[in-house]
Design a protein around this motif. Structure first.
Motif, mmCIF file in Angstrom:
data_model
loop_
_atom_site.group_PDB
_atom_site.id
_atom_site.type_symbol
_atom_site.label_atom_id
_atom_site.label_comp_id
_atom_site.label_asym_id
_atom_site.label_seq_id
_atom_site.Cartn_x
_atom_site.Cartn_y
_atom_site.Cartn_z
ATOM 1 N N PHE A 56 -12.558 8.563 4.035
ATOM 2 C CA PHE A 56 -12.488 9.980 3.653
ATOM 3 C C PHE A 56 -12.527 10.858 4.898
ATOM 4 N N ARG B 267 -9.149 10.407 6.840
ATOM 5 C CA ARG B 267 -7.934 10.822 6.132
ATOM 6 C C ARG B 267 -8.020 12.274 5.652
ATOM 7 N N PHE B 268 -9.140 12.645 5.074
ATOM 8 C CA PHE B 268 -9.257 13.983 4.491
ATOM 9 C C PHE B 268 -9.790 14.994 5.506
ATOM 10 N N ARG C 36 -4.643 -0.776 2.091
ATOM 11 C CA ARG C 36 -6.024 -0.537 1.689
ATOM 12 C C ARG C 36 -6.371 0.953 1.783
ATOM 13 N N GLU D 15 -7.688 5.745 -0.964
ATOM 14 C CA GLU D 15 -7.430 7.182 -1.131
ATOM 15 C C GLU D 15 -7.132 7.509 -2.597
ATOM 16 N N LYS D 16 -6.325 6.665 -3.205
ATOM 17 C CA LYS D 16 -5.988 6.884 -4.612
ATOM 18 C C LYS D 16 -7.249 6.828 -5.482
ATOM 19 N N ARG E 202 -9.327 9.957 -4.919
ATOM 20 C CA ARG E 202 -8.719 11.121 -5.574
ATOM 21 C C ARG E 202 -8.902 11.064 -7.085
ATOM 22 N N SER E 203 -8.738 9.881 -7.661
ATOM 23 C CA SER E 203 -8.894 9.742 -9.110
ATOM 24 C C SER E 203 -10.332 10.041 -9.520
ATOM 25 N N THR F 275 -3.148 12.472 -7.463
ATOM 26 C CA THR F 275 -3.987 11.269 -7.330
ATOM 27 C C THR F 275 -3.174 10.116 -6.752
ATOM 28 N N LEU G 287 -10.560 19.490 -0.200
ATOM 29 C CA LEU G 287 -10.832 18.121 0.257
ATOM 30 C C LEU G 287 -10.436 17.933 1.717
ATOM 31 N N PHE H 142 -1.704 16.822 3.294
ATOM 32 C CA PHE H 142 -1.093 16.034 2.224
ATOM 33 C C PHE H 142 0.232 16.658 1.775
ATOM 34 N N SER I 266 -7.262 -7.271 1.230
ATOM 35 C CA SER I 266 -7.132 -5.825 1.073
ATOM 36 C C SER I 266 -5.749 -5.443 0.585
#
Lengths: 231, 294
Positions: free
Chosen positions: A162, A165-166, A185, A190-191, A194-195, B18, B53, B63, B115
């Motif tokens: 997080f 990336r964020f 990964r 990330e998905k 976010r979910s 998402t 975020l 994003f 992974s």
């Protein structure tokens, strides 16, 4: 001056359509292009001057920027750029042409400049400056608090990704490299984040007033009403 | 554009923020949102969340930047990348390994937590043919003109023989046969009972199918699909699309979505409803069982 005019290699790669060159050009101009598309500008069409109010909504801004870069990255547009003129001007011309194309389809976002009095122009300028109003500031504060609360629920790995990336806004590729994991990964994590964040915000009632019920539940309600009415 | 349904549009907005949507689906969504105040408000709230975020106060969130770039690049013919060439380089040594697949060879497969479902195979990987429940498109044999074969990567101590079913801790790999005089393209993906795509080969992300050499028989892909990642017990349908031109990920995704809506992904008589694959494309599907408790 612009990287394209400074580097012959970059210009060559850009014309050839090398991904790295396209990404470099994109990175240099995306912010200024979005600012231009958002703020609006005057255009001339059908012999009249119009004020294009700008793309105020996030989806219309994204759609417009997407289309402008798609046009700018087309082989024809790449090869037409001579490397001498500022690329910014070239890109903005493509953006203006896109807006004029949109204008031909619908005029809703365009105000004839000649018809405007000064007070009306001021009012429009005021109405355009919607971001950062008291309501938005209050909502942003509320969200910031909820984001902090949500982040505290992440496990160590999730929090590390997080942050990269964020918070730092790094690409998936760089995040994967820094975290020592695969890109796949990173994407999956990330998905998942976010979910979960979406579920969390829905539980907090963040989307109340905007959400629509599924048709199934509407049918049940309707059925219940009908049965109630029949009894 | 069909009838506007708020819940459907809002579901797509959720998906955009998402798991993401393809550029084409995004464009459709933008058009839907444009004409609806309610869905516009819903979208705006989502955007505010994304901005929060990523700590974006002014300008464009990272994003959104990525989405715009992805869309622009997807619509642009991109010059060959280094990564693609590296991938091919890795495939070549596998040819020798597979030629000896009939011999009993074993490997110690690392059992750490995976992974990614896709994993590069060692050169000495032992491969056991996998029994498929059903196949459609092209006969699954080494003598076919076009097709794929599925193998399970053997572990140390395993006998290399045909497996009736695979297990959730197995790794699958493929060979392709393309006995055409010219090069072609191949895209492979795996779908399970929910209609969910478990993996794409090559990795999904706007990429198109891989270029394959013509006049090849049982050419190994050199990468494996790790069933420990993202799979559940039940059937697994593997679809290979051979074509003369690269197939866009967007076309694959939209075909999968249509099949998912129909809910009959396991029925081999139903070809995937792809569009824009071109007249020369050819689908090949196999279904196999993944053992385990549901």
């Amino acid at each position: 001056m612009g990287k394209l005019r400074e580097s012959a290699d970059l210009l060559e790669g850009f014309r050839r359509g090398d991904r790295a060159a396209l990404e470099a050009v994109y990175g240099e101009y995306i912010d200024s292009l979005c600012a231009m598309l958002k703020e609006g500008f005057a255009i001339e069409a059908a012999g009249k001057r119009f004020l294009f109010e700008g793309y105020r909504e996030p989806w219309s801004l994204e759609a417009a920027a997407q289309e402008v870069f798609t046009r700018a990255f087309s082989p024809r547009a790449r090869l037409s750029y001579d490397g001498l003129r500022p690329y910014r001007n070239y890109l903005f011309t493509i953006a203006r042409n896109y807006v004029v194309d949109t204008f031909r389809k619908r005029r809703r976002s365009f105000v004839p400049l000649d018809d405007l009095t000064e007070p009306t122009r001021d009012k429009i300028e005021e109405s355009l400056d919607t971001r950062g109003g008291p309501e938005d500031v209050a909502i942003s504060r509320e969200i910031a608090g909820l984001v902090s609360e949500f982040v505290s629920t992440l496990n160590e790995m999730e929090r590390a990704l997080f942050s990269l990336r964020f918070t730092r806004g790094l690409s998936v590729e760089v995040t994967a490299r820094e975290a020592g994991v695969t890109e796949y990964r990173v994407k999956r994590t990330e998905k998942r984040i976010r979910s979960r964040f979406l579920r969390f915000m829905k539980q907090q009632g963040y989307f109340e007033g905007y959400r629509s019920a599924k048709p199934a539940s509407m049918k049940v309600t309707l059925l219940a009403l009908l049965m109630g009415g029949g009894g | 554009m069909g009838v506007h349904r708020h819940h459907t549009v809002q579901h797509r907005i959720d998906a955009l923020f998402t798991s993401g949507l393809s550029p084409a689906k995004r464009a459709e969504l933008f058009a839907e949102v444009e004409g609806c105040v309610r869905c516009g408000g819903y979208y705006r709230r989502h955007q505010m969340l994304e901005d929060a975020l990523s700590g974006t106060v002014e300008g464009v969130s990272p994003f959104m930047r990525e989405r715009i770039l992805e869309a622009a690049l997807a619509a642009t013919p991109i010059h060959a990348t280094r990564a693609r060439r590296i991938l091919w380089g890795r495939w070549s040594p596998m040819g020798a390994a597979l030629a000896a697949a009939a011999m009993v060879m074993f490997l110690l497969w690392p059992l750490g937590s995976p992974s990614s479902s896709r994993t590069a195979l060692p050169e000495n990987a032992g491969l056991a043919p996998v029994h498929v429940l059903a196949a459609k498109g092209v006969p699954a044999s080494a003598t076919a003109d076009i097709g794929i074969r599925v193998f399970q990567v053997a572990r140390r101590g395993d006998r290399v023989e045909e497996k009736d079913a695979v297990a959730l801790n197995d790794i699958l790999t493929f060979t392709y046969t393309y006995a055409k005089p010219h090069d072609g393209y191949l895209a492979i993906f795996g779908v399970q009972e929910t209609g969910e795509v478990r993996w794409y080969y090559p990795d999904y992300g706007g990429e198109k199918s891989i270029r394959i050499k013509g006049d090849r028989v049982d050419e190994p892909l050199g990468d494996g699909i790790d069933l420990r990642v993202n799979h559940t017990p039940g059937w697994l349908r593997i679809v290979a699309v051979f074509s003369d031109k690269p197939v866009s990920a967007e076309a694959v995704e939209s075909g999968v979505d249509r099949l998912r809506v129909r809910g009959d992904g396991a029925e081999l008589s139903n070809a995937f409803p792809f569009e824009n694959f071109g007249a020369t494309s050819l689908q090949y599907s196999v279904i196999m069982e993944i053992e385990g408790e549901r």
